[in-house]
Design a protein around this motif. Structure first.
Motif, mmCIF file in Angstrom:
data_model
loop_
_atom_site.group_PDB
_atom_site.id
_atom_site.type_symbol
_atom_site.label_atom_id
_atom_site.label_comp_id
_atom_site.label_asym_id
_atom_site.label_seq_id
_atom_site.Cartn_x
_atom_site.Cartn_y
_atom_site.Cartn_z
ATOM 1 N N GLY A 23 8.080 -9.101 -38.134
ATOM 2 C CA GLY A 23 8.095 -7.663 -38.359
ATOM 3 C C GLY A 23 6.880 -6.975 -37.783
ATOM 4 O O GLY A 23 6.980 -5.877 -37.217
ATOM 5 N N LEU A 24 5.710 -7.614 -37.901
ATOM 6 C CA LEU A 24 4.487 -7.025 -37.351
ATOM 7 C C LEU A 24 4.553 -6.975 -35.828
ATOM 8 O O LEU A 24 4.201 -5.945 -35.223
ATOM 9 C CB LEU A 24 3.273 -7.840 -37.793
ATOM 10 N N VAL A 25 4.988 -8.058 -35.203
ATOM 11 C CA VAL A 25 5.092 -8.069 -33.740
ATOM 12 C C VAL A 25 6.016 -6.959 -33.266
ATOM 13 O O VAL A 25 5.716 -6.230 -32.303
ATOM 14 C CB VAL A 25 5.588 -9.444 -33.252
ATOM 15 N N ASP A 26 7.152 -6.808 -33.921
ATOM 16 C CA ASP A 26 8.112 -5.770 -33.535
ATOM 17 C C ASP A 26 7.495 -4.383 -33.645
ATOM 18 O O ASP A 26 7.634 -3.540 -32.750
ATOM 19 C CB ASP A 26 9.351 -5.879 -34.415
ATOM 20 N N ARG A 27 6.779 -4.145 -34.744
ATOM 21 C CA ARG A 27 6.205 -2.820 -34.953
ATOM 22 C C ARG A 27 5.069 -2.539 -33.973
ATOM 23 O O ARG A 27 4.921 -1.420 -33.473
ATOM 24 C CB ARG A 27 5.728 -2.677 -36.394
ATOM 25 N N LEU A 28 4.238 -3.550 -33.686
ATOM 26 C CA LEU A 28 3.163 -3.356 -32.713
ATOM 27 C C LEU A 28 3.734 -3.095 -31.324
ATOM 28 O O LEU A 28 3.246 -2.227 -30.593
ATOM 29 C CB LEU A 28 2.251 -4.589 -32.686
#
Length: 321
Positions: free
Chosen positions: A112-117
């Motif tokens: 989720g963090l990778v996607d948002r970044l």
């Protein structure tokens, strides 16, 4: 097993402390976990590194050789990392610096963090690294190999590398149990841990204190787990789906065909999600934004778990956003 820098740090910590018990405390490990790690290191090096006595441990001849090398290698690596970080901060072109590296253990937040970044900053290259070992990920961040470490700890236990990393708690979840859809307790709103006393269990591995906390919770419930299968997440799900075991998972674990997740009555186990960073790392200037992105990823994971949203509504009177 190949020898790594973290293994050398472990050997040095044992020698400096003079006992496995003191070294385990300094490293934030349970003493049995440190003993098991030492045995793996000794097997990879071909012999015993320490002799145990009434007054602690003493390096063997092989241990003295390894320690001599470690005391040269570790400062040299640290000096190299510091020099590289100074160089990176001294004026490398911006295009060369638009890279963020994140390490994490198993769980929904890293993706989720990778996607948002990637969505919020399309010009930034996001590099990831995963490991079942929370300590390996934390050590990599402390040594400058990663910008951020996204890990979890059991309850209020201290995260690894407390002296070198700044840790921020991004979320705190109850631990749920995974049951096959056909399990007799699958329809219950919550499950008493004692009701699962006769079950086999499955969980993903880790080098924190979660296994010890789970064993202690079972003892309080009046039983000792018959067996615990430590394996990857997909295998845990399969073992639950076919009825071979019941599993432990974070409350954010997504709904999966053939199985359900249910809260444990009284919340005997809690999992904290933590983001760590080195205060002097170049990426630290954007730490606040990264923390907010992780929290947003957690909120999104909560909404994908119907069991967790129900639990939150019952226990807090609020819906997860």
């Amino acid at each position: 097993m190949e020898l790594e820098l973290r293994h050398l740090r472990t050997i040095r910590a044992i020698a400096d402390a003079g006992s496995l018990t003191k070294a385990a405390t300094a490293l934030g490990l349970a003493q049995p976990a440190l003993s098991a790690q030492l045995k793996r290191i000794e097997r990879s090096l071909g012999g015993a590194l320490f002799e145990r006595g009434r007054h602690g441990v003493r390096a063997t001849a092989l241990g003295a050789l390894v320690l001599d090398r470690a005391r040269v290698v570790l400062p040299a690596v640290r000096e190299l990392q510091e020099e590289a970080q100074r160089f990176a901060r001294s004026g490398a072109p911006v295009a060369e610096r638009r890279r963020v590296s994140v390490g994490g253990t198993h769980g929904p937040l890293l993706g989720g963090l990778v996607d948002r970044l990637a969505t919020g900053a399309p010009g930034v290259t996001v590099v990831t690294r995963t490991s079942w070992s929370e300590r390996e990920i934390a050590a990599a961040a402390a040594e400058g190999e990663l910008d951020y470490a996204l890990i979890g700890t059991c309850g209020d236990s201290a995260p690894p590398e407390p002296a070198r990393l700044v840790w921020t708690e991004v979320a705190r979840d109850p631990v749920f149990v995974m049951l096959a859809a056909a399990h007799p307790l699958a329809g219950a709103r919550e499950v008493e841990l004692a009701e699962l006393a006769s079950e086999a269990w499955t969980d993903v591995p880790g080098d924190g204190c979660f296994a010890d906390c789970f064993a202690a919770a079972c003892l309080r419930a009046g039983f000792t787990p018959a067996s615990v299968y430590e394996t990857d997440t997909a295998s845990c799900v399969h073992l639950v789906q076919v009825g071979r075991a019941v599993g432990l998972c974070r409350a954010t674990f997504p709904d999966t065909p053939g199985m359900v997740t249910r809260p444990l009555a009284g919340t005997p186990l809690v999992w904290r999600h933590l983001l760590g960073r080195h205060p002097d790392a170049p990426a630290a200037v954007g730490a606040h934004d990264v923390v907010e992105e992780v929290r947003a990823a957690h909120r999104a994971a909560v909404t994908r778990s119907t069991g967790y949203t129900r639990w939150l509504a019952h226990n807090t009177g609020q819906r997860a956003d």
